[in-house]
Design an enzyme around this catalytic site. Structure first.
Site, short mmCIF file in Angstrom:
data_model
loop_
_atom_site.label_atom_id
_atom_site.label_comp_id
_atom_site.label_asym_id
_atom_site.label_seq_id
_atom_site.Cartn_x
_atom_site.Cartn_y
_atom_site.Cartn_z
N ASP A 44 0.81 -1.23 0.00
CA ASP A 44 0.00 0.00 0.00
C ASP A 44 0.83 1.27 0.00
OD1 ASP A 44 -2.99 -0.41 0.11
OD2 ASP A 44 -2.40 -1.82 1.66
N HIS A 174 -13.80 -4.40 -0.91
CA HIS A 174 -12.96 -4.11 0.25
C HIS A 174 -13.84 -4.45 1.46
CE1 HIS A 174 -10.37 -1.77 3.07
NE2 HIS A 174 -9.46 -2.44 2.37
N HIS A 241 -3.77 -10.96 -0.14
CA HIS A 241 -3.23 -10.72 1.20
C HIS A 241 -4.19 -11.25 2.26
CE1 HIS A 241 -5.67 -7.23 0.15
NE2 HIS A 241 -5.56 -6.69 1.35
N ASP A 310 1.13 -6.96 2.76
CA ASP A 310 0.28 -5.84 3.19
C ASP A 310 1.11 -4.73 3.83
OD1 ASP A 310 -2.11 -4.52 3.29
OD2 ASP A 310 -3.07 -5.83 4.74
#
Length: 416
Positions: A44, A174, A241, A310
């Site tokens: 990210d 999400h 992930h 992640d």
């Protein structure tokens, strides 16, 4: 007695032996990773660049050679032998029905600009052969994963355009439902199921992703969505992930019966390093991450295992896996646990490359695309326009449907 005294007198040797053995495993890990670097399924960093610098990458503090306060920068990537990275183009759930598409495009732009600004380190690629070439060139193959189906705003046209702009996987949800797929919070009772997995439109999204050659990512989705996709996708899928539910019973992790489907379909689980998904506690260790890798290997096979750290998307990481530089230590732990060199190479890169190549083989751009849009009444948002819905055949507000609804009232004379 004399033997016992000799053994005791040499007690100080044992820590040295342990250190030497550990060093041997790490040296072996480095040797393997020099020609099979890790492909990480989810990072990210683009989100951190938005939060810290509002995507102003020319800010001197945003220089990836010296960037601090993140899990990822160029020196750490080099030290970790990261050779392939799916960068997350993430926009939060509160952008749904608002500016999700705009925000997603901006985060995809960040990835493209990283490749332009640091050409000696990153190369943007869109296929498996591009990853292999990046390995040969000693660069980080940079791919885009869009994290959350809300990013396409329930539009097949947007899905196609994101593909053309470089998106090569999409996480179907999400931590929120889309109008066409349910998320993992449904399984905890914190969210209400809207589709019991995939809706009819969600199945069209899946078919279009298969046709285009977009990897389907099931991290964050509900169990019912997992089962729907694994039973209907014509290509293998990934969990970019997620970890093993049997080791840490968190609903973001993958249950054993789903792991069996992963095995049957040749799919892949890329293990997450977030403490809450590793140990179900605030603290975790590198060894506990290896436990997840061991379990997935045991249930779904060595070909089903990958890494999806992640990094820069979580607030807590295991001791020993504090940033992207630590990958060789995790590989050394797997070697200590008697993973074969072939199994380690699979987890590092070969398993993901196999899945990616299978997705590419299934893709069929000459086939006619899915065109039927989502039903108008499934969409929300006060600013949404309705162009196309009033005139197109097979959609809502049809005269026949309206007459059918009014027929009982006409017959009763109520409207006469």
């Amino acid at each position: 007695m004399k033997v016992r005294r000799l053994l005791w007198s040499g007690w100080w040797l044992w820590p040295l032996v342990a250190v030497c053995v550990a060093d041997t495993f790490r040296e072996q890990a480095v040797r393997i990773m020099q020609d099979t670097p890790v492909i990480d399924g989810h990072n990210d960093l683009p989100w951190q660049l938005l939060k810290k610098f509002n995507n102003q990458l020319q800010d001197t503090k945003a220089d990836l050679n010296t960037l601090t306060g993140t899990h990822t920068n160029i020196p750490k990537l080099r030290a970790g032998f990261v050779g392939g990275q799916f960068w997350s183009a993430y926009t939060p759930c509160d952008t749904q029905n608002k500016d999700a598409v705009k925000r997603t495009l901006e985060q995809m732009d960040v990835v493209h600009r990283l490749c332009q600004m640091y050409p000696d380190t990153f190369v943007c690629v869109t296929n498996s052969s591009g990853i292999r070439q990046a390995f040969r060139d000693g660069k980080v193959a940079s791919l885009i994963g869009v994290e959350g189906g809300h990013s396409i705003d329930s539009s097949l046209g947007v899905l196609r355009m994101l593909y053309h702009l470089g998106m090569r996987y999409m996480t179907l949800t999400h931590s929120c439902n889309t109008p066409w797929a349910d998320n993992w919070l449904v399984d905890t009772g914190e969210d209400e199921a809207q589709n019991q997995g995939l809706s009819p439109f969600g199945k069209r999204v899946l078919k279009e992703m298969n046709r285009l050659g977009i990897i389907v990512d099931l991290a964050h989705v509900s169990r019912a969505t997992m089962v729907d996709v694994l039973s209907q996708s014509s290509a293998p899928i990934i969990f970019s992930h997620s970890s093993a539910y049997e080791i840490c019973q968190h609903r973001r992790n993958v249950q054993d019966d789903v792991l069996q489907l992963v095995k049957q379909t040749g799919s892949l689980v890329m293990v997450n390093f977030y403490n809450d998904y590793v140990s179900c506690q605030e603290e975790a260790t590198l060894s506990q991450v290896a436990d997840h890798l061991d379990h997935i290997k045991k249930v779904a096979g060595a070909g089903a295992v990958g890494f999806g750290g992640d990094f820069d998307g979580v607030s807590r990481l295991p001791v020993g896996l504090e940033d992207v530089s630590k990958y060789p230590d995790l590989v050394a732990e797997l070697l200590r646990r008697k993973w074969t060199e072939a199994e380690v190479r699979g987890a590092l890169a070969d398993n993901l490359l196999r899945v990616f190549e299978a997705v590419e083989q299934v893709s069929h751009h000459a086939q006619k695309p899915e065109e039927e849009p989502i039903e108008l009444d499934k969409l929300e948002g006060s600013c949404r326009t309705k162009y196309g819905y009033s005139a197109a055949p097979g959609l809502y507000h049809q005269p026949v449907t309206l007459l059918a609804a009014l027929a009982p009232l006409l017959l009763s004379g109520y409207l006469l």
